[in-house]
Scaffold this active site. Structure first.
Site, PDB file in Angstrom:
ATOM      1  N   GLN A 123       1.186  -1.549  -0.168  1.00 10.94           N
ATOM      2  CA  GLN A 123       0.145  -0.388  -0.369  1.00 10.94           C
ATOM      3  C   GLN A 123       0.876   1.645   0.016  1.00 10.94           C
ATOM      4  O   GLN A 123       1.082   1.780   1.289  1.00 10.94           O
ATOM      5  CB  GLN A 123      -1.085   0.271   1.299  1.00 10.94           C
ATOM      6  CG  GLN A 123      -2.027   0.978   0.908  1.00 10.94           C
ATOM      7  CD  GLN A 123      -3.530   1.221   2.214  1.00 10.94           C
ATOM      8  OE1 GLN A 123      -3.331   0.250   2.730  1.00 10.94           O
ATOM      9  NE2 GLN A 123      -3.867   1.382   2.230  1.00 10.94           N
ATOM     10  N   PHE A 124       1.202   1.713  -1.066  1.00  7.56           N
ATOM     11  CA  PHE A 124       1.813   2.991  -1.212  1.00  7.56           C
ATOM     12  C   PHE A 124       1.240   3.954  -0.652  1.00  7.56           C
ATOM     13  O   PHE A 124       2.316   5.152  -0.624  1.00  7.56           O
ATOM     14  CB  PHE A 124       2.660   3.522  -2.711  1.00  7.56           C
ATOM     15  CG  PHE A 124       1.424   4.038  -3.444  1.00  7.56           C
ATOM     16  CD1 PHE A 124       1.122   4.853  -3.883  1.00  7.56           C
ATOM     17  CD2 PHE A 124       0.207   3.290  -4.000  1.00  7.56           C
ATOM     18  CE1 PHE A 124       0.088   5.689  -4.474  1.00  7.56           C
ATOM     19  CE2 PHE A 124      -0.871   3.455  -5.048  1.00  7.56           C
ATOM     20  CZ  PHE A 124      -0.294   4.701  -5.297  1.00  7.56           C
ATOM     21  N   THR A 125      -0.040   3.893  -0.608  1.00  3.51           N
ATOM     22  CA  THR A 125      -0.636   5.422  -0.460  1.00  3.51           C
ATOM     23  C   THR A 125      -0.139   5.465   1.196  1.00  3.51           C
ATOM     24  O   THR A 125      -0.850   7.001   1.832  1.00  3.51           O
ATOM     25  CB  THR A 125      -1.945   5.401  -0.120  1.00  3.51           C
ATOM     26  OG1 THR A 125      -2.472   4.083   0.248  1.00  3.51           O
ATOM     27  CG2 THR A 125      -2.183   5.372  -1.686  1.00  3.51           C
TER      28      THR A 125
END
Length: 147
Positions: A78-80
């Protein structure tokens, strides 16, 4: 490296309507990787997660680890998690590592958990995923190797 840990009674991840990872009792990990993360960060977090005592013992105290209860892990990239919302209304993701750097480290992180004897299910790196879980407790903890 930033990981959101959620204790879960059950969880699954789907891509295009197909279940690609599913667990019963255990942990859901939302895993974010930044530019200067290394294998040492992954080792630290994997060891911490394997030994983290956030499951109740017979007395109802958080005294047992996922290893002790025989739990499973659902690990989701999850890059967010590295979204910066300080300026404007749209997050900036400049602090998130590029996929060509993040995916190998994410894969190594999951392999480090497996090497400790844990069953690890994953989503699909970079895909649009639907994650559902029953957060048990609820218990949610954030680990960040830079803090």
């Amino acid at each position: 490296m930033r990981v959101v840990i959620q204790r879960s009674k059950e969880a699954k991840v789907t891509v295009d309507g197909q279940v690609v990872g599913q667990i019963d009792r255990g942990l859901v990990l939302l895993v974010g990787i930044t530019h200067d993360d290394t294998i040492e960060d992954a080792k630290y977090v994997a060891d911490k997660i394997a030994g983290l005592r956030i499951f109740e013992d017979e007395a109802g105290k958080m005294n047992e680890s996922i290893m002790q209860i025989g739990g499973q892990i659902l690990s989701i990239s999850q890059f967010t998690l590295y979204g910066d919302c300080r300026k404007g209304k749209r997050p900036s993701f400049i602090a998130a590592a590029r996929p060509e750097q993040a995916q190998p480290l994410y894969d190594q992180f999951n392999d480090l958990l497996r090497a400790q004897g844990l069953q690890v299910e994953t989503g699909v790196f970079g895909a649009m995923m639907d994650v559902s879980l029953t957060n048990w407790g609820p218990v949610t903890i954030v680990l960040d190797t830079k803090q």
